[in-house]
Design a protein around this motif. Sequence first.
Motif, mmCIF file in Angstrom:
data_model
loop_
_atom_site.group_PDB
_atom_site.id
_atom_site.type_symbol
_atom_site.label_atom_id
_atom_site.label_comp_id
_atom_site.label_asym_id
_atom_site.label_seq_id
_atom_site.Cartn_x
_atom_site.Cartn_y
_atom_site.Cartn_z
ATOM 1 N N ASP A 169 -3.233 -15.328 -7.550
ATOM 2 C CA ASP A 169 -2.686 -14.605 -8.693
ATOM 3 C C ASP A 169 -3.792 -13.863 -9.435
ATOM 4 O O ASP A 169 -3.621 -12.706 -9.842
ATOM 5 N N LEU A 170 -4.928 -14.534 -9.622
ATOM 6 C CA LEU A 170 -6.053 -13.881 -10.308
ATOM 7 C C LEU A 170 -6.577 -12.691 -9.517
ATOM 8 O O LEU A 170 -6.931 -11.658 -10.103
ATOM 9 N N GLN A 213 -5.692 -4.538 -12.391
ATOM 10 C CA GLN A 213 -6.492 -4.014 -13.501
ATOM 11 C C GLN A 213 -7.557 -3.030 -12.997
ATOM 12 O O GLN A 213 -7.852 -2.052 -13.668
ATOM 13 N N PHE A 214 -8.105 -3.323 -11.843
ATOM 14 C CA PHE A 214 -9.112 -2.414 -11.285
ATOM 15 C C PHE A 214 -8.495 -1.060 -10.957
ATOM 16 O O PHE A 214 -9.129 -0.021 -11.125
ATOM 17 N N SER A 215 -7.239 -1.077 -10.511
ATOM 18 C CA SER A 215 -6.592 0.198 -10.180
ATOM 19 C C SER A 215 -6.272 0.997 -11.435
ATOM 20 O O SER A 215 -6.078 2.205 -11.373
ATOM 21 N N LEU A 216 -6.210 0.360 -12.596
ATOM 22 C CA LEU A 216 -5.953 1.072 -13.846
ATOM 23 C C LEU A 216 -7.200 1.780 -14.373
ATOM 24 O O LEU A 216 -7.094 2.703 -15.173
#
Length: 118
Positions: free
Chosen positions: A79-80, A87-90
């Motif tokens: 999950d992490l 988040q990295f793709s954001l």
Amino acid sequence: MDKTIYDLRKKIQFVQFELNQIDVPISDISELIDTANLLRSNEYLSKINEKQSELILAFEKHSEALEELLTTVFDIQNDLKDILHAQFSLIPEPKSKPKSKPKSKPKSKPKSKPKSKK
């Protein structure tokens, strides 16, 4: 009265019969001691076996609990990872900048102290 005497005589005969069954010749006493020791050993081994079985059962339950815990940890880890990827793709990718070499300053020579004249 005859019946009472008859009953008592039967009781005496029965007790004598039981006594004869119990009466063991001395030569058999060592055999009885060996048998008693074997019985004690058997009881001891039975208790040890019972406790070892309890221990194995406790280890089995402990192992199952650890496996469940480990599965949960791996699920959390996955999950992490998914959250990190999301988040990295954001984060917008940085625009490529031409790499410039930082200007290097010429190294100065250490100043020497003037020699004092004597």
